[in-house]
Scaffold this active site. Structure first.
Site, PDB file in Angstrom:
ATOM      1  N   TYR A  76      40.152  46.108  39.521  1.00  0.00           N
ATOM      2  CA  TYR A  76      40.379  44.867  38.449  1.00  0.00           C
ATOM      3  C   TYR A  76      41.110  45.296  37.274  1.00  0.00           C
ATOM      4  O   TYR A  76      41.792  44.255  37.069  1.00  0.00           O
ATOM      5  CB  TYR A  76      38.861  44.083  38.281  1.00  0.00           C
ATOM      6  CG  TYR A  76      38.098  43.395  39.175  1.00  0.00           C
ATOM      7  CD1 TYR A  76      38.662  42.444  39.593  1.00  0.00           C
ATOM      8  CD2 TYR A  76      37.386  44.103  40.368  1.00  0.00           C
ATOM      9  CE1 TYR A  76      38.104  41.625  40.666  1.00  0.00           C
ATOM     10  CE2 TYR A  76      37.021  43.528  41.215  1.00  0.00           C
ATOM     11  CZ  TYR A  76      37.231  42.017  41.644  1.00  0.00           C
ATOM     12  OH  TYR A  76      37.019  41.333  42.768  1.00  0.00           O
ATOM     13  N   ARG A  79      44.611  44.439  38.395  1.00  0.00           N
ATOM     14  CA  ARG A  79      44.868  43.039  38.356  1.00  0.00           C
ATOM     15  C   ARG A  79      45.053  42.604  37.195  1.00  0.00           C
ATOM     16  O   ARG A  79      45.787  41.312  37.054  1.00  0.00           O
ATOM     17  CB  ARG A  79      43.884  42.393  39.464  1.00  0.00           C
ATOM     18  CG  ARG A  79      43.994  42.791  40.786  1.00  0.00           C
ATOM     19  CD  ARG A  79      43.083  42.415  41.820  1.00  0.00           C
ATOM     20  NE  ARG A  79      43.263  40.798  41.725  1.00  0.00           N
ATOM     21  CZ  ARG A  79      41.966  40.082  42.287  1.00  0.00           C
ATOM     22  NH1 ARG A  79      40.761  40.836  42.531  1.00  0.00           N
ATOM     23  NH2 ARG A  79      42.009  38.746  42.360  1.00  0.00           N
ATOM     24  N   GLN A 111      39.900  28.688  43.990  1.00  0.00           N
ATOM     25  CA  GLN A 111      39.093  29.702  44.341  1.00  0.00           C
ATOM     26  C   GLN A 111      39.958  30.956  43.747  1.00  0.00           C
ATOM     27  O   GLN A 111      39.382  32.013  43.522  1.00  0.00           O
ATOM     28  CB  GLN A 111      39.572  30.152  45.510  1.00  0.00           C
ATOM     29  CG  GLN A 111      39.116  28.860  46.700  1.00  0.00           C
ATOM     30  CD  GLN A 111      39.419  29.216  48.223  1.00  0.00           C
ATOM     31  OE1 GLN A 111      38.789  30.072  49.084  1.00  0.00           O
ATOM     32  NE2 GLN A 111      40.447  28.737  48.460  1.00  0.00           N
ATOM     33  N   VAL A 113      41.341  33.284  40.517  1.00  0.00           N
ATOM     34  CA  VAL A 113      40.441  33.852  39.226  1.00  0.00           C
ATOM     35  C   VAL A 113      41.651  34.105  38.387  1.00  0.00           C
ATOM     36  O   VAL A 113      41.261  34.761  37.548  1.00  0.00           O
ATOM     37  CB  VAL A 113      39.701  35.150  39.457  1.00  0.00           C
ATOM     38  CG1 VAL A 113      38.500  34.776  40.701  1.00  0.00           C
ATOM     39  CG2 VAL A 113      40.453  36.191  40.123  1.00  0.00           C
ATOM     40  N   HIS A 129      35.392  30.704  41.917  1.00  0.00           N
ATOM     41  CA  HIS A 129      35.131  32.124  41.980  1.00  0.00           C
ATOM     42  C   HIS A 129      35.228  32.848  40.811  1.00  0.00           C
ATOM     43  O   HIS A 129      35.368  34.185  40.958  1.00  0.00           O
ATOM     44  CB  HIS A 129      35.977  32.648  43.178  1.00  0.00           C
ATOM     45  CG  HIS A 129      35.633  32.115  44.502  1.00  0.00           C
ATOM     46  ND1 HIS A 129      36.744  32.472  45.571  1.00  0.00           N
ATOM     47  CD2 HIS A 129      34.595  31.732  45.114  1.00  0.00           C
ATOM     48  CE1 HIS A 129      36.187  32.088  46.755  1.00  0.00           C
ATOM     49  NE2 HIS A 129      34.916  31.552  46.440  1.00  0.00           N
ATOM     50  N   CYS A 157      28.117  46.806  27.706  1.00  0.00           N
ATOM     51  CA  CYS A 157      27.926  45.543  26.782  1.00  0.00           C
ATOM     52  C   CYS A 157      27.595  46.113  25.301  1.00  0.00           C
ATOM     53  O   CYS A 157      26.954  47.096  25.076  1.00  0.00           O
ATOM     54  CB  CYS A 157      26.482  44.856  27.409  1.00  0.00           C
ATOM     55  SG  CYS A 157      25.846  43.410  26.535  1.00  0.00           S
ATOM     56  N   CYS A 160      23.628  45.265  25.101  1.00  0.00           N
ATOM     57  CA  CYS A 160      22.586  46.160  25.532  1.00  0.00           C
ATOM     58  C   CYS A 160      23.098  47.456  26.263  1.00  0.00           C
ATOM     59  O   CYS A 160      22.087  48.099  26.933  1.00  0.00           O
ATOM     60  CB  CYS A 160      21.787  45.330  26.755  1.00  0.00           C
ATOM     61  SG  CYS A 160      22.756  45.025  28.250  1.00  0.00           S
ATOM     62  N   ASN A 223      51.049  25.120  52.929  1.00  0.00           N
ATOM     63  CA  ASN A 223      50.625  26.449  53.309  1.00  0.00           C
ATOM     64  C   ASN A 223      52.171  27.047  54.036  1.00  0.00           C
ATOM     65  O   ASN A 223      52.683  26.181  54.527  1.00  0.00           O
ATOM     66  CB  ASN A 223      49.735  26.774  54.277  1.00  0.00           C
ATOM     67  CG  ASN A 223      49.191  28.354  54.173  1.00  0.00           C
ATOM     68  OD1 ASN A 223      49.910  29.310  54.329  1.00  0.00           O
ATOM     69  ND2 ASN A 223      47.899  28.259  53.783  1.00  0.00           N
ATOM     70  N   VAL A 224      52.427  28.368  53.738  1.00  0.00           N
ATOM     71  CA  VAL A 224      53.409  28.947  54.640  1.00  0.00           C
ATOM     72  C   VAL A 224      53.354  29.245  55.919  1.00  0.00           C
ATOM     73  O   VAL A 224      54.113  29.142  56.781  1.00  0.00           O
ATOM     74  CB  VAL A 224      54.074  30.134  54.036  1.00  0.00           C
ATOM     75  CG1 VAL A 224      54.852  29.997  52.627  1.00  0.00           C
ATOM     76  CG2 VAL A 224      53.061  31.094  53.782  1.00  0.00           C
TER      77      VAL A 224
END
Ligand code: BJW
Ligand code: ZN
Length: 252
Positions: A76, A79, A111, A113, A129, A157, A160, A223-224
């Protein structure tokens, strides 16, 4: 590829699609990773779909995160860093233009992100998503928007001290309930449903295509290549969304 017969077939299909879309006052759209491919983002199941040899089903699960959070976060982090370098493409912009034309009758279910629909100016977006710019505390569930700024290798966090995770939906997890309900409502009540750049194999999102048909909507796919949904659509526009969507919107 550039055989004149193919070009003609696409032209005719574009005319048919425009006829279905033109009179519709309620339009819903479902997008997948393919719409961002021309922005330079890899799709999940294409030839570049593997990340360091891992399939998406191996890194996008709560089990994978429990087993190896460093690995999952690395995926992540990369990305997120990539997102700082990419921009929406003409496909995203065409959907924003379609929303301008339809106003409140337009709903974009994505869908993805990646936030590129927002960057292109779309407003009524349902991110089923989640969003990679947000993180969620695995302890107290607090969600914070971090944009695409670099994060610590293992973010914790501030409230917490539990480990944070990307605020995205992994396999086996429920979709955000209120957002999903709005998506179902929009799809059941639309007159024309546009499905763009998705392999249509991940549920429940792929089930929206069936739902649109149940609700009596026309379905147009961009779509391709053929997808799991192609056999059930009214018009299949075979081509890259970055050229097909602007062409379609131009014809309205
Ligand atoms: C172009 C193009 C260009 C390329 N122009 N096009 C068996 C049957 C049914 C369901 C299941 C089952 N076994 C398990 C399940 C459930 C599972 C599922 O569906 N699995 C299937 C894979 C079998 N689903 C879930 O687990 C979901 N949750 C759930 O069911 O919860 C139940 C529950 C209820 C109550 C309590 C608890 C639980 C959650 C699914 C979450 C999916 N998450 C991911 C990761 C998100 C975060 C992240 O990005 O890291 O979402 S997986 C990944 O796939 C991502 C995508 O949104 C999603 C869909 O992929 P997409 O967008 O279609 O991309 P690709 O790569 O597949 O396709 C790209 C397409 O673009 C291709 O067709 C190309 O041809 C095309 N293209 N260039 C136009 N230029
Ligand atoms: Zn917390």
């Amino acid at each position: 590829m550039h055989h004149p017969v193919d070009a003609n077939a696409l032209n005719e299909a574009l005319d048919q699609a425009a006829e279905l879309l033109r009179p519709a006052r309620k339009v819903a759209v479902l997008t997948g990773a393919g719409i961002s491919a021309e922005s330079g983002l890899a799709t999940f199941r294409g030839s570049n779909g593997l990340w360091e040899g891992h399939r998406i089903e191996e890194v996008a699960t709560p089990e994978a995160f429990r087993r190896d959070p460093v690995l999952v976060w690395r995926f992540y982090h990369l990305r997120r860093a990539n997102l700082a370098t990419v921009q929406p493409n003409p496909g995203h912009h065409a959907l924003a233009a379609l929303e301008q034309r339809l106003g409140a009758g337009f709903t974009l279910v994505t869908q993805n992100v990646d936030g590129l629909h927002q960057a292109a100016g779309s407003k009524n977006i349902l991110e089923v998503h989640g969003a990679i710019r947000r993180v969620k505390c695995s302890g107290c569930l607090r969600v914070t928007d971090r944009g695409v700024a670099a994060l610590p290798e293992m973010p914790r966090c501030a409230e917490c001290d539990a480990l944070e995770r990307p605020d995205v939906v992994w396999f086996g997890e429920a979709l955000p309930e209120a957002i999903w309900e709005q998506a179902v409502k929009a799809v059941l009540s639309c007159e024309c449903f546009l499905v763009v750049g998705t392999s249509a194999v991940v549920y429940p999102a792929a089930g929206l295509i069936d739902l649109a048909r149940t609700g009596g909507s026309a379905v147009i796919e961009v779509n391709v290549e053929r997808s799991a949904a192609s056999a059930q659509v009214d018009v299949l526009l075979l081509g890259p969304s970055g050229t097909v969507l602007p062409e379609l919107v131009k014809r309205l």
